[in-house]
Design an enzyme around this catalytic site. Sequence first.
Site, PDB file in Angstrom:
ATOM      1  N   ASP A 132       8.947 -14.650 -65.943  1.00 57.42           N
ATOM      2  CA  ASP A 132       9.229 -14.475 -64.519  1.00 57.42           C
ATOM      3  C   ASP A 132      10.607 -15.056 -64.215  1.00 57.42           C
ATOM      4  OD1 ASP A 132       6.742 -13.329 -63.986  1.00 57.42           O
ATOM      5  OD2 ASP A 132       5.803 -15.267 -63.666  1.00 57.42           O
ATOM      6  N   ASP A 166       5.986  -7.287 -61.500  1.00 54.73           N
ATOM      7  CA  ASP A 166       5.179  -7.746 -60.363  1.00 54.73           C
ATOM      8  C   ASP A 166       5.604  -7.041 -59.074  1.00 54.73           C
ATOM      9  OD1 ASP A 166       3.914  -9.580 -62.047  1.00 54.73           O
ATOM     10  OD2 ASP A 166       5.308 -11.197 -61.544  1.00 54.73           O
TER      11      ASP A 166
END
Length: 201
Positions: A132, A166
């Site tokens: 991420d 995401d």
Amino acid sequence: MKAAYTKPFLTATFIVLIDQAIKVWVRQNMTKHEPIKFMGNHGMLQYVENNGMAFGMELGGEWGKLALTLFRIVAVAGIGYGLVHLIKQKYHRGLIMMVALILAGAVGNIIDSVFYGVIYGYAPLLQGQVVDMFYFPLFSGHFPAWFPVWGGEEFIFFRPIFNFADAAISVGVIMILFNQGRYFKHEQEEESSPNSEMVED
């Protein structure tokens, strides 16, 4: 492959490639938890890895991680099957493209979970960590003392650190929720047609 399948699956492939390119760049050029700011303190790249779901949520332990990865694989197979069904049944193009976004996001994170541990030499197959990097702490403050559970505690909006995959999943889900009336009109018309025929008779 028929023309109807080309655009959604090409879109999904393009999103997966972008997601993986960003993740590879981040791994090769950034140090964990060291931010690269592009909106001051309110928007930055910050390299983190997690064992779990979207936006850093996790299932505990190795078995939790394995179960989550296997669930993701099954879910991707189901989403892919659903996408093919929607195309065959000629559902709304917007719905088809949003499901393609969700499929792409799921595939992007599965690649991390399945292969990154082996590729980068830190874990066996299916035990990789998801990369991420996008962090947007737009504003912060404290919950009022009377607020249930979190009274007096600090809050940050938006706290989760996420990746391109995401974001694709989130956009797809949100757009489907906001456009249900248009996206599922095909199904609603089919369900209402027998009643309309009975009225006419």
